[in-house]
Design a protein around this motif. Structure first.
Motif, PDB file in Angstrom:
ATOM      1  N   SER A  88      26.586  55.877  61.848  1.00  0.00           N
ATOM      2  CA  SER A  88      27.279  54.817  62.588  1.00  0.00           C
ATOM      3  C   SER A  88      28.262  54.031  61.733  1.00  0.00           C
ATOM      4  O   SER A  88      29.021  53.212  62.248  1.00  0.00           O
ATOM      5  CB  SER A  88      26.243  53.844  63.164  1.00  0.00           C
ATOM      6  N   VAL A  89      28.241  54.246  60.429  1.00  0.00           N
ATOM      7  CA  VAL A  89      29.052  53.428  59.520  1.00  0.00           C
ATOM      8  C   VAL A  89      30.533  53.766  59.685  1.00  0.00           C
ATOM      9  O   VAL A  89      30.929  54.945  59.699  1.00  0.00           O
ATOM     10  CB  VAL A  89      28.617  53.652  58.066  1.00  0.00           C
ATOM     11  N   THR A  90      31.364  52.730  59.828  1.00  0.00           N
ATOM     12  CA  THR A  90      32.830  52.901  59.810  1.00  0.00           C
ATOM     13  C   THR A  90      33.437  51.829  58.907  1.00  0.00           C
ATOM     14  O   THR A  90      32.888  50.732  58.759  1.00  0.00           O
ATOM     15  CB  THR A  90      33.441  52.754  61.213  1.00  0.00           C
ATOM     16  N   ILE A  91      34.560  52.174  58.318  1.00  0.00           N
ATOM     17  CA  ILE A  91      35.314  51.209  57.518  1.00  0.00           C
ATOM     18  C   ILE A  91      36.788  51.336  57.894  1.00  0.00           C
ATOM     19  O   ILE A  91      37.337  52.449  57.983  1.00  0.00           O
ATOM     20  CB  ILE A  91      35.106  51.421  56.001  1.00  0.00           C
ATOM     21  N   ARG A  92      37.410  50.196  58.174  1.00  0.00           N
ATOM     22  CA  ARG A  92      38.814  50.165  58.578  1.00  0.00           C
ATOM     23  C   ARG A  92      39.566  49.270  57.591  1.00  0.00           C
ATOM     24  O   ARG A  92      39.088  48.200  57.192  1.00  0.00           O
ATOM     25  CB  ARG A  92      38.967  49.627  60.002  1.00  0.00           C
ATOM     26  N   LEU A  93      40.780  49.705  57.231  1.00  0.00           N
ATOM     27  CA  LEU A  93      41.641  48.948  56.324  1.00  0.00           C
ATOM     28  C   LEU A  93      42.978  48.707  57.014  1.00  0.00           C
ATOM     29  O   LEU A  93      43.670  49.662  57.373  1.00  0.00           O
ATOM     30  CB  LEU A  93      41.867  49.708  55.012  1.00  0.00           C
ATOM     31  N   GLY A  94      43.283  47.447  57.243  1.00  0.00           N
ATOM     32  CA  GLY A  94      44.536  47.120  57.902  1.00  0.00           C
ATOM     33  C   GLY A  94      44.635  47.729  59.285  1.00  0.00           C
ATOM     34  O   GLY A  94      45.726  48.092  59.728  1.00  0.00           O
ATOM     35  N   TYR A 131      45.598  42.215  53.124  1.00  0.00           N
ATOM     36  CA  TYR A 131      44.945  43.316  53.838  1.00  0.00           C
ATOM     37  C   TYR A 131      43.616  42.824  54.442  1.00  0.00           C
ATOM     38  O   TYR A 131      42.915  41.999  53.845  1.00  0.00           O
ATOM     39  CB  TYR A 131      44.678  44.491  52.898  1.00  0.00           C
ATOM     40  N   THR A 132      43.294  43.386  55.621  1.00  0.00           N
ATOM     41  CA  THR A 132      42.047  43.060  56.309  1.00  0.00           C
ATOM     42  C   THR A 132      41.132  44.287  56.295  1.00  0.00           C
ATOM     43  O   THR A 132      41.588  45.412  56.560  1.00  0.00           O
ATOM     44  CB  THR A 132      42.311  42.627  57.752  1.00  0.00           C
ATOM     45  N   VAL A 133      39.860  44.053  55.997  1.00  0.00           N
ATOM     46  CA  VAL A 133      38.856  45.127  55.953  1.00  0.00           C
ATOM     47  C   VAL A 133      37.807  44.837  57.028  1.00  0.00           C
ATOM     48  O   VAL A 133      37.410  43.678  57.223  1.00  0.00           O
ATOM     49  CB  VAL A 133      38.180  45.199  54.579  1.00  0.00           C
ATOM     50  N   SER A 162      39.290  39.618  54.251  1.00  0.00           N
ATOM     51  CA  SER A 162      40.649  39.959  53.798  1.00  0.00           C
ATOM     52  C   SER A 162      40.782  39.701  52.305  1.00  0.00           C
ATOM     53  O   SER A 162      40.013  38.934  51.702  1.00  0.00           O
ATOM     54  CB  SER A 162      41.700  39.140  54.558  1.00  0.00           C
ATOM     55  N   PHE A 163      41.760  40.363  51.739  1.00  0.00           N
ATOM     56  CA  PHE A 163      42.088  40.171  50.319  1.00  0.00           C
ATOM     57  C   PHE A 163      43.589  40.397  50.152  1.00  0.00           C
ATOM     58  O   PHE A 163      44.285  40.872  51.060  1.00  0.00           O
ATOM     59  CB  PHE A 163      41.281  41.115  49.431  1.00  0.00           C
ATOM     60  N   THR A 164      44.087  40.037  48.998  1.00  0.00           N
ATOM     61  CA  THR A 164      45.525  40.150  48.694  1.00  0.00           C
ATOM     62  C   THR A 164      45.729  41.038  47.482  1.00  0.00           C
ATOM     63  O   THR A 164      45.003  40.922  46.481  1.00  0.00           O
ATOM     64  CB  THR A 164      46.147  38.769  48.426  1.00  0.00           C
ATOM     65  N   VAL A 165      46.719  41.913  47.606  1.00  0.00           N
ATOM     66  CA  VAL A 165      47.130  42.739  46.464  1.00  0.00           C
ATOM     67  C   VAL A 165      48.376  42.119  45.855  1.00  0.00           C
ATOM     68  O   VAL A 165      49.370  41.877  46.539  1.00  0.00           O
ATOM     69  CB  VAL A 165      47.426  44.189  46.896  1.00  0.00           C
ATOM     70  N   LEU A 166      48.311  41.818  44.591  1.00  0.00           N
ATOM     71  CA  LEU A 166      49.473  41.309  43.857  1.00  0.00           C
ATOM     72  C   LEU A 166      49.464  41.982  42.493  1.00  0.00           C
ATOM     73  O   LEU A 166      48.788  41.548  41.564  1.00  0.00           O
ATOM     74  CB  LEU A 166      49.410  39.785  43.712  1.00  0.00           C
ATOM     75  N   VAL A 167      50.223  43.061  42.410  1.00  0.00           N
ATOM     76  CA  VAL A 167      50.235  43.862  41.188  1.00  0.00           C
ATOM     77  C   VAL A 167      51.287  43.293  40.242  1.00  0.00           C
ATOM     78  O   VAL A 167      52.466  43.193  40.603  1.00  0.00           O
ATOM     79  CB  VAL A 167      50.546  45.338  41.494  1.00  0.00           C
ATOM     80  N   PRO A 168      50.922  42.860  39.054  1.00  0.00           N
ATOM     81  CA  PRO A 168      51.926  42.332  38.112  1.00  0.00           C
ATOM     82  C   PRO A 168      52.871  43.453  37.690  1.00  0.00           C
ATOM     83  O   PRO A 168      52.496  44.638  37.693  1.00  0.00           O
ATOM     84  CB  PRO A 168      51.081  41.831  36.933  1.00  0.00           C
ATOM     85  N   PRO A 169      54.102  43.100  37.378  1.00  0.00           N
ATOM     86  CA  PRO A 169      55.038  44.137  36.942  1.00  0.00           C
ATOM     87  C   PRO A 169      54.539  44.833  35.683  1.00  0.00           C
ATOM     88  O   PRO A 169      53.889  44.215  34.831  1.00  0.00           O
ATOM     89  CB  PRO A 169      56.336  43.360  36.682  1.00  0.00           C
ATOM     90  N   ALA A 170      54.849  46.089  35.635  1.00  0.00           N
ATOM     91  CA  ALA A 170      54.447  46.854  34.457  1.00  0.00           C
ATOM     92  C   ALA A 170      55.146  46.306  33.220  1.00  0.00           C
ATOM     93  O   ALA A 170      56.289  45.853  33.299  1.00  0.00           O
ATOM     94  CB  ALA A 170      54.805  48.331  34.648  1.00  0.00           C
ATOM     95  N   PRO A 171      54.469  46.271  32.102  1.00  0.00           N
ATOM     96  CA  PRO A 171      55.127  45.777  30.883  1.00  0.00           C
ATOM     97  C   PRO A 171      56.363  46.620  30.588  1.00  0.00           C
ATOM     98  O   PRO A 171      56.355  47.844  30.758  1.00  0.00           O
ATOM     99  CB  PRO A 171      54.051  45.936  29.800  1.00  0.00           C
ATOM    100  N   PRO A 172      57.450  45.955  30.189  1.00  0.00           N
ATOM    101  CA  PRO A 172      58.681  46.710  29.940  1.00  0.00           C
ATOM    102  C   PRO A 172      58.534  47.673  28.768  1.00  0.00           C
ATOM    103  O   PRO A 172      57.804  47.404  27.809  1.00  0.00           O
ATOM    104  CB  PRO A 172      59.706  45.607  29.619  1.00  0.00           C
TER     105      PRO A 172
END
Length: 588
Positions: free
Chosen positions: A167-173, A201-203, A220-230
């Protein structure tokens, strides 16, 4: 259900030892033991199903736990055989007392009356109306993650029937990602195969227990990926034709060539001094990611023919912001150097070269008339370390006189980025041989001492020899007034000469004269009234006179004759008038 007496004391002992929780009994009665089936039913399963192993069954008497057993098999607790574990109910319990049974804390449908010494087979059933519990949300609700591929999921559990894994389901967005998730009886976990973009995003995780009780958790949670180091840039600093110390942003890299990796950005590359050479100007370099750049400082040799004097090399063990260093310089126009620093430096070496003319690497001459060019060579110190350098220098009086230099225009000038910059300079004294000066510089370089030729004196005029001719005239006759003008100043100029008569300006004339030249300015005036007139020409004064004309005297005889003639004419005119009137009457 089935009840039978327990006759063997050993069995009672075994049953007693298997009891995990006992009631206080004074004195204790003989225990009552239970075993049997263990099933659960619920909204989706009205027919009972087996309770999973590991379930805890408790006996409650008068709100006290008087016996407990943990199941080792699904669907039953204890067993009928003598050595099988049992749910042993014991304590100070009177026969006929009601026993209540709880399965994982949920009250069973059945009860029983305590009978000392009995062993009873009692099948227990539980109405499961408790939904599963969802915990350990990943990522945590309201959190921010710094990766686009976070682990997403949750743990879950159920107190009675257990989790229905199907019965388990998981939905993302809003999208069902169950097929790509890992689902177990205790939890679900999903890791995105494609990195999530920055954003919110909502789970949603849904699960049912084995009898159909549902549970859903949304967060819900937020994705905030820092820029890759130059990616770093690579900078190589070299020098030619000599190898010298190289610096980047004031930090010594060592003797050229030097190569380092740097973050993208702007840097200042500078070069150490080498005696006998002009030091290349500092360069600003901007590096991009992954860029490879080479900066080469080109040193220009100073021709030995123009090196007039060289001071000794002054070695200074250390200079700090709290303690300046001063060197008395010999053999050059510079007589003293005081170095003040922002950063502590050690093992500084300073040498001054005095040059008779500007080196070949300096494109333009210093302003004015140059006295000396001076190359201050310093090692183990850069302009980035220097706060200020105080420079005392002298200029020979004989040179100033020979070149007609204004001593007040002498200045120390510094060669900076292809141009001469005048430094704050003050004259601090003089004697029969030298003029003495003091200047401040923010760094080291090629310097020049120069000044300007004395400016010539402005035009100045002297007026003389005022001449008034004639000095006596009649009314309306011209009078000529002249004055000589001489330019006694240092430059050509124009003089405005003003004529005043009786204090009133009546005329102005301009005359332009070269240095030492003399000219004459002439005015002409006419007056109608007799009198004496005062003349003023820019400080020179004089007078002239206008005389009255002689008066006319008529003899008495002449006057008488005129009177008689006039009387005769009058009489004749009256007679003619009368005759005219008579003729007019006759004709009428």
């Amino acid at each position: 259900m089935r009840t039978k007496p327990i006759l063997l004391l050993a069995l009672v002992v075994v049953i007693t030892l298997s009891c995990a929780h006992v009631c206080v009994a004074q004195p204790p009665s003989i225990p009552h033991a239970f075993y049997g089936g263990l099933n659960v039913y619920g909204p989706e399963h009205p027919s009972a199903i087996e309770v999973p192993r590991g379930t805890i069954v408790q006996a409650i008497v008068n709100e006290d736990v008087c016996g407990s057993i943990t199941t080792t098999e699904a669907g039953k607790y204890g067993g009928p055989e003598a050595l099988d574990p049992k749910l042993v109910v014991q304590g100070d319990i009177g026969d006929g007392t009601t026993i209540y049974f709880y399965v994982n804390g949920v009250k069973a449908d059945q009860t029983w009356q305590f009978t000392s010494g009995d062993v009873t087979e009692l099948n227990l059933t539980v109405n499961d109306v408790v939904a599963p519990t969802i915990t350990n949300l990943m990522p945590a609700n309201g959190s921010t993650v710094s990766t686009g591929t976070p682990a997403i999921g949750a743990d879950y559990s159920d107190v009675l029937s257990g989790i229905d894994v199907a019965s388990v389901t998981i939905r993302l967005g809003g999208s069902d990602v169950t097929d790509d998730a890992t689902v177990t009886a205790s939890g679900v976990s999903y890791v995105p195969t494609v990195a999530l973009a920055d954003g919110s995003y909502t789970v949603e995780v849904s699960v049912q227990d084995r009898v159909g009780n549902p549970a859903t958790e949304t967060w819900s949670f937020t994705v905030l990926v820092p820029p890759a180091p130059p990616a770093p840039a690579t900078l190589t600093v070299d020098t030619t034709p000599v190898k010298a110390s190289v610096y980047v942003d004031g930090s010594l890299w060592g003797t050229a060539p030097q190569t380092r990796e740097l973050d993208a950005g702007t840097y200042t590359v500078s070069f150490g001094d080498v005696l006998g050479y002009l030091t290349p100007a500092s360069e600003s370099v901007t590096l991009a990611e992954n860029e490879t750049r080479t900066i080469t400082g080109v040193y220009t040799e100073i021709s030995p023919e123009i090196i007039e004097n060289v001071s000794p090399t002054y070695e200074i063990p250390s200079i700090t912001p709290e303690e300046n260093a001063t060197a008395d310089v010999e053999n050059t126009a510079i007589t003293e150097l005081t170095i003040c620093v922002k950063n502590a430096v050690e093992n500084v070496r300073v040498t001054v070269q005095q040059l008779t003319e500007r080196p070949a690497g300096i494109e333009i001459a210093a302003p004015g008339i140059s006295y000396k060019y001076l190359n201050i060579v310093a090692q183990n110190i850069t302009d980035a370390d220097i706060d200020v350098i105080l420079i005392n220098f002298s200029v020979e009086r004989v040179w100033i006189t020979a070149e007609n230099i204004d001593p007040d225009t002498i200045a120390l000038r510094k060669w900076v980025a292809g141009a001469w910059v005048s430094l704050p300079t003050a004259k601090v004294g003089e004697d029969d041989t030298y003029f003495y000066y003091f200047a401040e510089s923010s760094g080291l370089s090629i310097f020049a001492v120069s000044g300007s030729v004395l400016a010539p004196a402005p035009a100045e005029f002297l007026l003389s020899d005022l001449v008034i001719e004639p000095m006596e005239v009649g009314p309306g006759e011209n009078v000529e007034i002249s004055v000589k003008v001489m330019n006694v100043g240092g430059t050509a100029g124009t003089c405005s000469v003003t004529l005043k008569i009786n204090g009133t300006v009546v005329d102005t004339e301009d005359i332009t004269l070269a240095v030492g030249a003399t000219g004459t300015v002439t005015f002409e005036v006419t007056e109608e009234v007799a009198g004496t007139y005062a003349v003023g020409v820019d400080g020179s004064t004089g007078t002239f006179v206008v005389t009255a004309p002689p008066s006319m005297v008529v003899p008495l005889a002449v006057t008488g004759i005129v009177v008689v003639l006039l009387a005769g004419i009058l009489i004749w005119l009256r007679k003619r008038r009368k005759e005219g009137e008579e003729e007019e009457e006759d004709s009428t």
